[in-house]
Design a protein around this motif. Structure first.
Motif, PDB file in Angstrom:
ATOM      1  N   VAL A   1     -20.041   1.483  11.273  1.00 19.35           N
ATOM      2  CA  VAL A   1     -21.162   1.846  10.412  1.00 19.35           C
ATOM      3  C   VAL A   1     -21.969   0.585  10.148  1.00 19.35           C
ATOM      4  CG1 VAL A   1     -21.772   2.531   8.056  1.00 19.35           C
ATOM      5  CG2 VAL A   1     -19.970   3.750   9.252  1.00 19.35           C
TER       6      VAL A   1
ATOM      7  N   TYR B   1     -12.115   5.327  -1.331  1.00 20.63           N
ATOM      8  CA  TYR B   1     -12.329   4.390  -0.223  1.00 20.63           C
ATOM      9  C   TYR B   1     -11.077   3.524   0.013  1.00 20.63           C
ATOM     10  CZ  TYR B   1     -14.781   1.053   2.777  1.00 20.63           C
ATOM     11  OH  TYR B   1     -15.172   0.268   3.831  1.00 20.63           O
TER      12      TYR B   1
ATOM     13  N   ILE C   1     -10.300  -1.237  11.924  1.00 19.45           N
ATOM     14  CA  ILE C   1     -10.788  -0.348  10.880  1.00 19.45           C
ATOM     15  C   ILE C   1     -10.798  -1.068   9.528  1.00 19.45           C
ATOM     16  CG2 ILE C   1      -8.500   0.679  10.545  1.00 19.45           C
ATOM     17  CD1 ILE C   1      -9.987   3.299   9.939  1.00 19.45           C
ATOM     18  N   GLY C   2     -11.895  -0.903   8.806  1.00 13.23           N
ATOM     19  CA  GLY C   2     -11.993  -1.489   7.476  1.00 13.23           C
ATOM     20  C   GLY C   2     -12.457  -2.930   7.463  1.00 13.23           C
TER      21      GLY C   2
ATOM     22  N   LEU D   1     -20.783   8.602   2.436  1.00 14.14           N
ATOM     23  CA  LEU D   1     -20.281   7.949   3.640  1.00 14.14           C
ATOM     24  C   LEU D   1     -18.906   7.304   3.369  1.00 14.14           C
ATOM     25  CD1 LEU D   1     -20.841   7.266   6.586  1.00 14.14           C
ATOM     26  CD2 LEU D   1     -22.072   5.231   5.824  1.00 14.14           C
TER      27      LEU D   1
ATOM     28  N   LEU E   1     -11.063  -0.789   2.901  1.00 14.69           N
ATOM     29  CA  LEU E   1     -10.869   0.594   3.329  1.00 14.69           C
ATOM     30  C   LEU E   1      -9.381   0.909   3.501  1.00 14.69           C
ATOM     31  CD1 LEU E   1     -11.999   3.280   4.472  1.00 14.69           C
ATOM     32  CD2 LEU E   1     -12.119   2.162   6.704  1.00 14.69           C
TER      33      LEU E   1
ATOM     34  N   LEU F   1     -18.055  -1.792  -1.181  1.00 12.64           N
ATOM     35  CA  LEU F   1     -17.815  -2.567   0.039  1.00 12.64           C
ATOM     36  C   LEU F   1     -17.480  -4.025  -0.272  1.00 12.64           C
ATOM     37  CD1 LEU F   1     -20.556  -1.100   2.390  1.00 12.64           C
ATOM     38  CD2 LEU F   1     -18.105  -0.663   2.449  1.00 12.64           C
TER      39      LEU F   1
ATOM     40  N   ARG G   1     -15.139  -6.055   8.355  1.00 15.15           N
ATOM     41  CA  ARG G   1     -16.590  -6.199   8.481  1.00 15.15           C
ATOM     42  C   ARG G   1     -16.919  -7.335   9.442  1.00 15.15           C
ATOM     43  NH1 ARG G   1     -19.433  -6.028   2.816  1.00 15.15           N
ATOM     44  NH2 ARG G   1     -17.536  -6.928   1.973  1.00 15.15           N
TER      45      ARG G   1
ATOM     46  N   LEU H   1     -19.367  -2.389   9.685  1.00 15.56           N
ATOM     47  CA  LEU H   1     -18.005  -2.071   9.234  1.00 15.56           C
ATOM     48  C   LEU H   1     -17.300  -1.264  10.319  1.00 15.56           C
ATOM     49  CD1 LEU H   1     -15.883  -1.683   6.826  1.00 15.56           C
ATOM     50  CD2 LEU H   1     -17.114   0.440   6.369  1.00 15.56           C
ATOM     51  N   GLY H   2     -16.115  -1.716  10.702  1.00 20.60           N
ATOM     52  CA  GLY H   2     -15.320  -0.956  11.665  1.00 20.60           C
ATOM     53  C   GLY H   2     -14.730   0.273  10.996  1.00 20.60           C
ATOM     54  N   THR H   3     -14.926   1.445  11.593  1.00 17.79           N
ATOM     55  CA  THR H   3     -14.383   2.664  10.994  1.00 17.79           C
ATOM     56  C   THR H   3     -13.345   3.322  11.894  1.00 17.79           C
ATOM     57  OG1 THR H   3     -16.247   3.930  11.876  1.00 17.79           O
ATOM     58  CG2 THR H   3     -16.426   3.133   9.618  1.00 17.79           C
TER      59      THR H   3
ATOM     60  N   MET I   1     -27.240   3.099   2.310  1.00 16.35           N
ATOM     61  CA  MET I   1     -25.983   3.801   2.618  1.00 16.35           C
ATOM     62  C   MET I   1     -25.627   4.746   1.469  1.00 16.35           C
ATOM     63  SD  MET I   1     -22.200   2.193   3.308  1.00 16.35           S
ATOM     64  CE  MET I   1     -22.569   1.365   4.825  1.00 16.35           C
TER      65      MET I   1
ATOM     66  N   ILE J   1     -15.933   8.169   5.821  1.00 17.04           N
ATOM     67  CA  ILE J   1     -15.192   7.151   6.584  1.00 17.04           C
ATOM     68  C   ILE J   1     -13.692   7.273   6.294  1.00 17.04           C
ATOM     69  CG2 ILE J   1     -14.770   4.667   6.789  1.00 17.04           C
ATOM     70  CD1 ILE J   1     -17.766   4.238   6.198  1.00 17.04           C
TER      71      ILE J   1
ATOM     72  N   VAL K   1     -23.715  -1.731   7.771  1.00 16.93           N
ATOM     73  CA  VAL K   1     -23.739  -1.970   6.329  1.00 16.93           C
ATOM     74  C   VAL K   1     -25.050  -2.649   5.943  1.00 16.93           C
ATOM     75  CG1 VAL K   1     -22.637  -3.262   4.462  1.00 16.93           C
ATOM     76  CG2 VAL K   1     -21.231  -2.150   6.213  1.00 16.93           C
TER      77      VAL K   1
END
Lengths: 489, 101
Positions: B19, A199, B59-60, A5, A170, A165, B62, B73-75, A1, A9, B21
């Motif tokens: 996405v 992020y 979103i955000g 990205l 996020l 991550l 996993r 990962l939910g975006t 990754m 995102i 991961v």
């Protein structure tokens, strides 16, 4: 990754969120893609930057990512000769250099030099890069090279994205969160701060170069909520805040790392700023920043504790991050030591690069030897004792300077100090103490203080008094300079 | 379906996007809302969310499948929930960490 990205995102999810200064996430991405278009060419193997902090740094970091090129920020504080030696090693490259520093850069084969002003002008007319390129390597950081020529640490996209991550949610930051970044861009924390903030959705404000007065003023004017400092900066920031009559009311979280934090300084900070949560973060360039941290609750618990085992955790770097394994190993590099025993800190995890250009130094099971001495207590709190190179071997006994320095700093007459090994015919090495005294201090009283708190073999045998100790700009004590200076005496 | 790390996908039947991961150990089908996902720049076939896969994507967050090792990962939020070869992915709980840099 790819690290780009992370920006994609975040920018897709909340394009209008402010990312750096007044740039939004969407604008930051557009700028990075223009930087990629302006920089990409067949004869550019990496994008190199030499200059102060500013919005250009994330633009180049992400721009390099979009263009599929490594980003390599250089330490502009190096003397011209060493700086140019590094520039020559980056070829084939595009070097973007701050206008005011350009005169320091010579001509190097394979290196195209552009002033920041010219590069920004080129970005204005460049289209947004619409290709797709990938590179394994995201960032190259030259280590400080206190022992010989600097090594280029390789941080892969996979290392950096794993770190983010595993540690950042996020866009989870509160709407008003603002991070003040004052560490230089050629330091790993300067890179990881960009990725974490983008992020996590926390706006970045840059201090182009650190001064305690500017730091305090910027926190108050920009209503900064989060910041990271190295220990040597914290004491000066507290002085500047007191002088300015500011209690830094907007600040919520202050992390520190990159060196040993003297207990009197953190104690002073926690007393002066009771509304701030302190975080001690331990990490290395080769581990993509933080691998262990001591959080705000642990700080408060340790600070209030009367139980010495709990109180002692104020010196700890806390517990490993998710996705990180830590072992303390003996001198053979294989045996794993029990709780409380001192050895070398080994680390493993996806964020650990353990790699220099042309040389991977993790073992076949992925473990990286940090060259830091340390121990772990029964509850899993990690204590870092300092670089193994700095350990003093006196008559066969290994002595960590850190423990003696902590003890000395607790004496009211000591403002700062360093403990070093000096050549000695009888013991191989003897312990030397270099002290910045506060008011009057005499070596007899200091020696008695150490003897009472530790033991006689840990009591310095040579004492030196000085006005100031040598630190580099990221707060690392330059022990080798001191050893050289005092070895004759 | 090349589920390599960093590849971006969207649901065929709801607004969810994600996405990859961590890739699966062996090939399989990533689904959302009960239908195979499509590449982010592809065309969604449309249709309805299967009630058996309607837990939603946040979103955000996993999502993981222990059997295959895939992590996603939910975006973008959506009504459908993720699956791999028909097995529902589980939400990966993560304790929030303080900022350290």
């Amino acid at each position: 990754m790819q690290t780009t990205l992370l920006l994609d995102i975040a920018a897709d999810a909340d394009p209008d969120l402010r990312a750096v200064g007044d740039w939004t996430l969407a604008e930051m991405r557009a700028q990075a893609k223009r930087a990629a278009a302006a920089a990409a060419s067949d004869n550019v193997g990496q994008i190199v930057y030499c200059g102060l902090n500013g919005a250009i740094v994330p633009q180049l970091l992400f721009g390099a990512g979009y263009a599929g090129l490594p980003f390599c920020p250089l330490n502009y504080r190096l003397p011209d000769e060493q700086l140019n030696a590094l520039v020559a090693r980056t070829a084939p490259a595009l070097l973007v250099v701050a206008d005011e520093m350009a005169a320091r850069i010579g001509v190097h084969e394979g290196v195209t030099v552009m002033h920041v002003s010219a590069f920004e002008a080129a970005m204005c007319t460049a289209p947004e890069f619409d290709g797709y390129a990938e590179n394994d390597t995201a960032v190259l950081l030259f280590t400080s090279g206190t022992t010989g020529a600097p090594k280029a640490a390789v941080l892969r996209h996979e290392n950096l994205t794993s770190y983010i991550l595993n540690t950042v949610d996020l866009l989870a930051a509160e709407a008003d969160e603002t991070a003040l970044v004052s560490v230089p861009n050629y330091h790993i924390a300067g890179i990881s701060a960009i990725l974490s903030s983008v992020y996590g959705g926390r706006r970045i404000v840059y201090l182009s170069a650190f001064s305690p007065e500017d730091w305090v003023r910027t926190v108050d004017v920009e209503r900064v909520t989060h910041a990271m400092l190295v220990p040597t900066m914290l004491d000066r920031v507290l002085d500047a805040a007191a002088n300015a009559g500011s209690s830094l009311p907007s600040l919520r979280a202050l992390s520190y790392g990159g060196g040993r934090m003297p207990e009197p300084v953190i104690a002073r900070a926690m007393t002066a700023l009771p509304h701030v949560g302190f975080v001690n973060a331990y990490g290395l360039t080769e581990t993509s920043s933080t691998i262990a941290l001591l959080g705000a609750e642990d700080h408060r618990t340790a600070f209030a504790a009367t139980n010495p085992a709990v109180r002692r955790r104020l010196h700890s770097v806390g517990k490993p991050l998710p996705g990180i394994e830590i072992e303390i190993r003996g001198a053979d590099g294989k045996s794993v030591l029990a709780a409380g025993e001192s050895g070398e800190v080994y680390v493993r995890g996806a964020q650990v690069s353990g790699e220099y250009l042309g040389k991977k130094i993790t073992d076949d099971k992925g473990w990286f030897a940090t060259n830091d001495g340390g121990s772990m207590d029964a509850e899993g709190y990690l204590f870092v004792e300092g670089r193994l190179d700095d350990v003093i071997v006196r008559g066969g006994e290994n002595i960590s300077p850190g423990e003696i320095e902590d003890c000395l700093r607790a004496h009211p007459a000591v403002a700062d100090c360093a403990v070093i090994g000096l050549p000695c015919a009888q013991w191989g090495e003897k312990i030397g103490a270099v002290v910045v005294a506060r008011g009057g201090a005499d070596e007899g009283a200091l020696a008695a203080h150490i003897r009472a708190a530790l033991r006689s073999t840990k009591t310095p045998e040579a004492w030196f008094f000085t006005e100031e100790l040598p630190y580099n700009e990221t707060g690392k004590l330059l022990r080798r300079d001191l050893k050289k200076l005092y070895s004759g005496g | 379906m090349d589920l390599k790390p960093g590849s971006r996908w969207k649901s065929a039947v709801c607004s969810a996007e994600c996405v990859v991961v961590r890739p699966p150990k062996s090939a399989g089908v990533l689904g959302c809302g009960g239908a195979p996902v499509v590449a982010l720049d592809g065309t969604a076939s449309g249709g309805t969310v299967d009630p058996a896969f309607a837990g939603g994507v946040l979103i955000g967050k996993r999502y993981v499948d222990e059997t295959s090792g895939i992590e996603v990962l939910g975006t973008k939020h959506g009504q459908g929930s993720l699956s791999f070869d028909g097995r529902a992915l589980a939400l990966k709980e993560a304790k929030p960490l303080p900022a350290s840099d």
